[in-house]
Design a protein around this motif. Structure first.
Motif, mmCIF file in Angstrom:
data_model
loop_
_atom_site.group_PDB
_atom_site.id
_atom_site.type_symbol
_atom_site.label_atom_id
_atom_site.label_comp_id
_atom_site.label_asym_id
_atom_site.label_seq_id
_atom_site.Cartn_x
_atom_site.Cartn_y
_atom_site.Cartn_z
ATOM 1 N N ILE A 7 0.858 -1.187 0.000
ATOM 2 C CA ILE A 7 0.000 0.000 0.000
ATOM 3 C C ILE A 7 0.892 1.234 0.000
ATOM 4 O O ILE A 7 1.659 1.457 0.937
ATOM 5 N N GLY A 8 0.814 2.021 -1.053
ATOM 6 C CA GLY A 8 1.668 3.191 -1.202
ATOM 7 C C GLY A 8 2.719 2.928 -2.244
ATOM 8 O O GLY A 8 3.488 1.965 -2.148
ATOM 9 N N LYS A 105 -7.238 5.138 -3.255
ATOM 10 C CA LYS A 105 -6.758 5.257 -1.879
ATOM 11 C C LYS A 105 -7.027 3.956 -1.132
ATOM 12 O O LYS A 105 -8.176 3.535 -0.991
ATOM 13 N N GLY A 106 -5.974 3.325 -0.667
ATOM 14 C CA GLY A 106 -6.104 2.052 0.033
ATOM 15 C C GLY A 106 -6.275 2.230 1.528
ATOM 16 O O GLY A 106 -5.674 3.117 2.136
ATOM 17 N N LYS A 107 -7.100 1.360 2.117
ATOM 18 C CA LYS A 107 -7.286 1.362 3.576
ATOM 19 C C LYS A 107 -7.221 -0.070 4.074
ATOM 20 O O LYS A 107 -7.855 -0.963 3.499
ATOM 21 N N LEU A 108 -6.449 -0.288 5.121
ATOM 22 C CA LEU A 108 -6.397 -1.605 5.749
ATOM 23 C C LEU A 108 -7.552 -1.680 6.744
ATOM 24 O O LEU A 108 -7.480 -1.131 7.839
ATOM 25 N N VAL A 114 -7.576 -5.145 2.305
ATOM 26 C CA VAL A 114 -7.350 -3.766 1.883
ATOM 27 C C VAL A 114 -8.526 -3.321 1.021
ATOM 28 O O VAL A 114 -8.870 -3.980 0.034
ATOM 29 N N GLU A 115 -9.130 -2.205 1.411
ATOM 30 C CA GLU A 115 -10.233 -1.663 0.632
ATOM 31 C C GLU A 115 -9.729 -0.516 -0.250
ATOM 32 O O GLU A 115 -9.051 0.395 0.227
ATOM 33 N N VAL A 116 -10.068 -0.590 -1.532
ATOM 34 C CA VAL A 116 -9.704 0.464 -2.481
ATOM 35 C C VAL A 116 -10.943 0.827 -3.284
ATOM 36 O O VAL A 116 -11.463 -0.003 -4.037
ATOM 37 N N VAL A 261 -4.117 5.318 6.602
ATOM 38 C CA VAL A 261 -4.327 4.052 5.902
ATOM 39 C C VAL A 261 -4.826 2.971 6.868
ATOM 40 O O VAL A 261 -5.516 2.025 6.475
ATOM 41 N N VAL A 262 -4.480 3.106 8.153
ATOM 42 C CA VAL A 262 -4.820 2.087 9.147
ATOM 43 C C VAL A 262 -6.239 2.312 9.660
ATOM 44 O O VAL A 262 -6.535 3.321 10.298
#
Length: 438
Positions: A7-8, A105-108, A114-116, A261-262
């Motif tokens: 992620i990133g 934008k990814g989110k853990l 991971v949600e995008v 992101v977390v």
């Protein structure tokens, strides 16, 4: 299910490329694929050093041996910068041919998930490398035009006549060098009582003398309570009640880890994303590398962390990284500051017995035409002669210090370093003299 989701798309891409070449199923999530390579490539290391390189030519042209006047053409410079970065981005994209690139934008949101943009991706291992963002102190109205950060600076089409730079860290000092070399009246504003407070006192004094010599106005212990754009420029009010007006203002008060992101409480976030010495977070198989873990905000540190984590995942047991052996530097003109390993402050805080040796570059003839009379080299060793670290203030110090970094990696003693015969006339010759005095 992916083997690894990164992620990133900053220096994380280096790990993704290595893993994909080994046959792992890899995904790389980046908010904007046009930003692959991250801040270092697009708003940091590469373009800023390009700007400093060309500003240095303008600075040198003001020496007495030249006639005429050079002017930095900002539209041409920014256009060439854009072309260079586009070429670099294209190269990174080509290297990522076996990596699935996911834009958004990814989110853990949960372990391994991971949600995008509303879609869920799963990975056995997660490597977070979301970097950092500029910190804007309260009271400063950041409009990205009159009041800017390093993000906007590198797209300037016109140089201001006057600029206030708030912050005396790496970004503040480097950009003060850029602007003053390009002919701008610069005021460097600091909350602190001295420059580079964690460095050797002789280097603090040398850097201060350099600011004065170049005509930079240095306002120490001048915390800003308010700054806002007006029709006449930027109006700054200090905590002591005084105020000043400048055409433009650069906010260089540091960067903060990008941790949003977390989105799971199973990973601890404090100043940055908390990790152990192997960059694993509080959740097994989930790692955080680079600026977002708050350990060391340097591109080369992020890259080596990404590669170290990737090797761990692949079972190659790379061992623990020694972040003290990462070179840190501030690219000012005409001399830069660089350090690696231990310095005097840390050695004294640890109560460790040590020896130090230093030399002023004014003793060497090349210092005269390099404008390096205030330069100083310092090397530290323990009582048995093992080299512990160095601090250098010299032309191209970030290059000069590489030999000390190699000495640390090779656990060299001073007696071994003394056997190296450096070239004449160079500043590495001065480093040879420092070793001889330890």
């Amino acid at each position: 299910m992916y083997d690894i989701i990164y992620i990133g798309g900053g220096l994380n891409y280096a790990g993704a490329i290595v893993a994909s070449k080994q046959g792992l199923k890899v995904a790389l999530v980046e908010t904007s694929l046009g930003h692959l390579g991250g801040t270092c490539l697009h708003e940091g290391c590469i373009p800023s050093k390009m700007f400093l390189h060309h500003a240095n030519t303008v600075r040198q042209s003001n020496e007495s041996v030249f006639r005429g006047e050079l002017v930095l053409d900002m539209p041409t410079l920014t256009a060439q910068k854009t072309e260079l970065l586009a070429s670099a981005s294209k190269s990174i994209m080509a290297q990522c041919k076996d990596v699935e690139l996911i834009e958004g934008k990814g989110k853990l949101i949960a372990p391994h998930k991971v949600e995008v943009e509303g879609k869920i991706y799963e990975g056995e291992y997660i490597v977070i490398g979301t970097g950092s963002i500029p910190f804007i102190p309260e009271g400063i109205v950041y409009d990205k035009k009159a009041i800017i950060t390093s993000n906007e600076l590198l797209d300037l089409q016109k140089l201001p006549q006057t600029i206030a730079i708030y912050g005396d860290g790496a970004i503040g000092l480097e950009m003060a060098s850029f602007f003053v070399s390009a002919g701008v009246e610069v005021t460097l504003i600091s909350r602190h009582d001295r420059l580079l407070p964690h460095t050797h006192s002789s280097i603090q004094n040398a850097m201060t003398k350099e600011l004065e010599r170049q005509g930079i106005i240095y306002l120490k212990e001048h915390a800003i309570s308010k700054a806002e754009p007006t029709e006449k420029g930027v109006h700054i009010t200090f905590e002591n009640g005084a105020s000043s007006m400048y055409e433009q203002m650069l906010v260089a008060t540091g960067r903060q880890p990008n941790t949003d992101v977390v989105a799971t409480d199973q990973i601890t976030v404090k100043r940055g994303i908390e990790t152990d010495d192997f960059f694993q977070t509080t959740l097994e198989k989930h790692f955080a590398i680079g600026d977002c873990n708050g350990k060391l905000q340097l591109a080369h540190a992020a890259r080596v962390q990404a590669l170290n984590v990737t090797k761990q995942i692949m079972g190659k047991q790379p061992g623990k990284l020694n972040l003290d052996h990462v070179v840190r530097f501030i690219h000012t003109l005409p001399m830069s500051y660089a350090t690696v390993g231990q310095n005097r402050q840390r050695l004294e805080e640890d109560g460790m017995e040590f020896k130090e040796s230093s030399i002023m570059l004014s003793q060497f003839k090349p210092a005269a035409f390099h404008q390096a009379g205030n330069g100083v080299l310092i090397v530290y060793a323990d009582t048995s002669g093992l080299i512990l670290g160095a601090e250098l203030f010299a032309p191209n110090a970030e290059e000069l210090i590489s030999s000390v970094a190699m000495a640390l990696a090779g656990e060299m003693t001073v007696s071994m370093a003394r056997q190296t015969i450096m070239a004449h006339p160079t500043f590495s010759e001065a480093l040879e003299r420092v070793y001889s005095r330890l």
